[in-house]
Motif scaffolding. Structure first.
Motif, mmCIF file in Angstrom:
data_model
loop_
_atom_site.group_PDB
_atom_site.id
_atom_site.type_symbol
_atom_site.label_atom_id
_atom_site.label_comp_id
_atom_site.label_asym_id
_atom_site.label_seq_id
_atom_site.Cartn_x
_atom_site.Cartn_y
_atom_site.Cartn_z
ATOM 1 N N HIS A 58 1.256 -1.080 -0.372
ATOM 2 C CA HIS A 58 0.047 0.131 0.115
ATOM 3 C C HIS A 58 0.842 1.381 0.167
ATOM 4 N N ILE A 61 2.139 1.577 -3.348
ATOM 5 C CA ILE A 61 0.957 2.438 -4.096
ATOM 6 C C ILE A 61 0.966 3.718 -3.729
ATOM 7 N N LEU A 64 3.365 5.624 -5.436
ATOM 8 C CA LEU A 64 3.537 5.323 -7.008
ATOM 9 C C LEU A 64 3.499 7.127 -7.734
#
Length: 94
Positions: A58, A61, A64
């Motif tokens: 998580h 991400i 990202l």
């Protein structure tokens, strides 16, 4: 490093020997209880590991967007440099 590994292995073997000695003097019910407790502990450890791995994913991400923005900026700078270099090469060829 291998010395530490050897010491740890010997320590684990000694611990297993102690457990085996203790198990030999316990009743079947006590051994079954120990197995259940061990399985519960193992399940809890596996759940914790899965949770940590999910959190890492998580976080990756979530970060990202920042990485993509940075990559986009780097790519734009590279593209600008290539265009400038091509213009200089064209000037020299003219």
């Amino acid at each position: 490093m291998s010395e530490q590994l050897h010491k740890k292995t010997v320590s684990q073997i000694n611990t297993l020997d102690e457990i085996a000695d203790n198990v030999a003097i316990k009743s079947d019910d006590e051994i079954n209880r120990l197995i259940e407790e061990t399985e519960e502990t193992l399940t809890a450890l596996m759940d914790e590991l899965k949770s940590r791995q999910a959190n890492k994913m998580h976080n990756a991400i979530d970060n990202l967007d920042a990485h993509m923005t940075e990559a986009d900026s780097s790519f734009k700078a590279l593209r600008s440099f290539v265009n400038m270099a091509l213009q200089e090469l064209r000037k020299k060829d003219s």
